[in-house]
Design an enzyme around this catalytic site. Structure first.
Site, PDB file in Angstrom:
ATOM      1  N   GLY A  46       0.827  -0.993  -0.155  1.00  0.00           N
ATOM      2  CA  GLY A  46       0.067   0.038   0.043  1.00  0.00           C
ATOM      3  C   GLY A  46       0.969   1.360   0.069  1.00  0.00           C
ATOM      4  N   GLN A  51       2.988   9.979   1.414  1.00  0.00           N
ATOM      5  CA  GLN A  51       4.162   9.269   1.218  1.00  0.00           C
ATOM      6  C   GLN A  51       5.174   9.828  -0.073  1.00  0.00           C
ATOM      7  OE1 GLN A  51       2.588   5.174   2.118  1.00  0.00           O
ATOM      8  NE2 GLN A  51       4.389   5.148   3.115  1.00  0.00           N
ATOM      9  N   CYS A  92       6.476   0.297   7.384  1.00  0.00           N
ATOM     10  CA  CYS A  92       5.794   1.418   6.613  1.00  0.00           C
ATOM     11  C   CYS A  92       7.082   1.855   5.782  1.00  0.00           C
ATOM     12  CB  CYS A  92       5.547   2.527   7.562  1.00  0.00           C
ATOM     13  SG  CYS A  92       5.046   4.058   6.708  1.00  0.00           S
ATOM     14  N   LEU A  93       6.880   2.106   4.460  1.00  0.00           N
ATOM     15  CA  LEU A  93       7.862   2.407   3.589  1.00  0.00           C
ATOM     16  C   LEU A  93       8.541   3.804   3.763  1.00  0.00           C
ATOM     17  CD1 LEU A  93       5.888   1.512   0.178  1.00  0.00           C
ATOM     18  CD2 LEU A  93       7.805   0.241   1.373  1.00  0.00           C
ATOM     19  N   HIS A 134      -3.791   1.156   7.753  1.00  0.00           N
ATOM     20  CA  HIS A 134      -2.652   2.026   7.706  1.00  0.00           C
ATOM     21  C   HIS A 134      -2.361   3.116   6.632  1.00  0.00           C
ATOM     22  CE1 HIS A 134       1.964   1.523   7.933  1.00  0.00           C
ATOM     23  NE2 HIS A 134       1.955   2.215   6.932  1.00  0.00           N
ATOM     24  N   GLU A 135      -2.883   2.897   5.504  1.00  0.00           N
ATOM     25  CA  GLU A 135      -2.807   3.891   4.440  1.00  0.00           C
ATOM     26  C   GLU A 135      -3.975   5.038   4.715  1.00  0.00           C
ATOM     27  OE1 GLU A 135      -0.537   3.763   2.615  1.00  0.00           O
ATOM     28  OE2 GLU A 135      -0.092   1.572   3.093  1.00  0.00           O
ATOM     29  N   HIS A 138      -2.429   7.608   7.227  1.00  0.00           N
ATOM     30  CA  HIS A 138      -1.323   8.515   6.404  1.00  0.00           C
ATOM     31  C   HIS A 138      -1.993   9.814   6.106  1.00  0.00           C
ATOM     32  CE1 HIS A 138       2.667   6.625   6.390  1.00  0.00           C
ATOM     33  NE2 HIS A 138       2.072   5.474   5.657  1.00  0.00           N
TER      34      HIS A 138
HETATM   35 ZN    ZN Z   1       3.032   3.617   5.944  1.00  0.00          ZN
END
Ligand code: ZN
Length: 181
Positions: A46, A51, A92-93, A134-135, A138
């Site tokens: 995701g 991000q 998380c990226l 999670h997304e 953000h």
């Molecule tokens: Zn994340």
């Protein structure tokens, strides 16, 4: 398509409340295509627009299984969440290299618009429900570390800073830096 730069913890855009999308146009669709590409390169499941430095309410997800086709969701809102919760590993990226157990509802129903501007409703459980929550966090400037106890969070941040320092040292030696999702 082009790969976008993934913003890391510390960038203000990750802590901002993203704005509602007011127009679903070619520019937004190009952003979505590039977000998918960036997510695949980074090997994530995701990715939310903040991000990649864009404070708009849109995210993409692809669990790469047959049950859950990939999708982009614009202006998403959770219309219901199940009572049952579970803890599972999350990363998380934007905070690469670390992960932790995060407690979340196991099932959710989310509604928004797809990239054509059509209503999209997703009934999710398991990993997909976790990914969507999670997304969506953000989009409100919330990161998975915010769900941890202060002690767990400070331990995780210590580990993250150590990894960053190792990466910086590796980069100076011109050896390949650690990469993770
Ligand atoms: Zn994340």
């Amino acid at each position: 398509m082009s790969e976008l730069k993934i913003e890391l913890l510390g960038q203000p855009v990750l802590r901002q409340k993203a704005a509602e999308v007011t127009e679903i146009d070619d520019e937004l669709r190009a952003l979505i295509r590039n977000m998918f590409e960036t997510m695949y390169i980074a090997e994530g499941i995701g990715l939310a627009a903040p991000q990649v430095g864009v404070a708009k309410r849109v995210f993409v997800a692809d669990l790469k299984n047959e049950k859950d086709p990939r999708f982009a969701l614009i202006n998403p809102r959770i219309v219901s969440a199940g009572k049952d919760r579970e803890k599972a590993e999350e990363g998380c990226l934007s905070i690469p290299g670390v992960s932790a157990l995060v407690d979340r509802p196991m099932t959710i129903v989310v509604e928004g618009l797809d990239e054509k501007g059509e209503p999209l409703r997703v009934e999710a459980d398991g990993l997909l429900a976790r990914c969507i929550q999670h997304e969506m966090d953000h989009l409100d400037g919330v990161l998975f570390i915010d769900h941890l106890s202060p002690l767990k969070r400070s331990m995780l941040m210590k580990k993250y800073k150590t990894l960053l320092a190792e990466d910086a040292a590796a980069a100076q030696e011109k050896t390949p830096a650690r990469r993770s999702g």
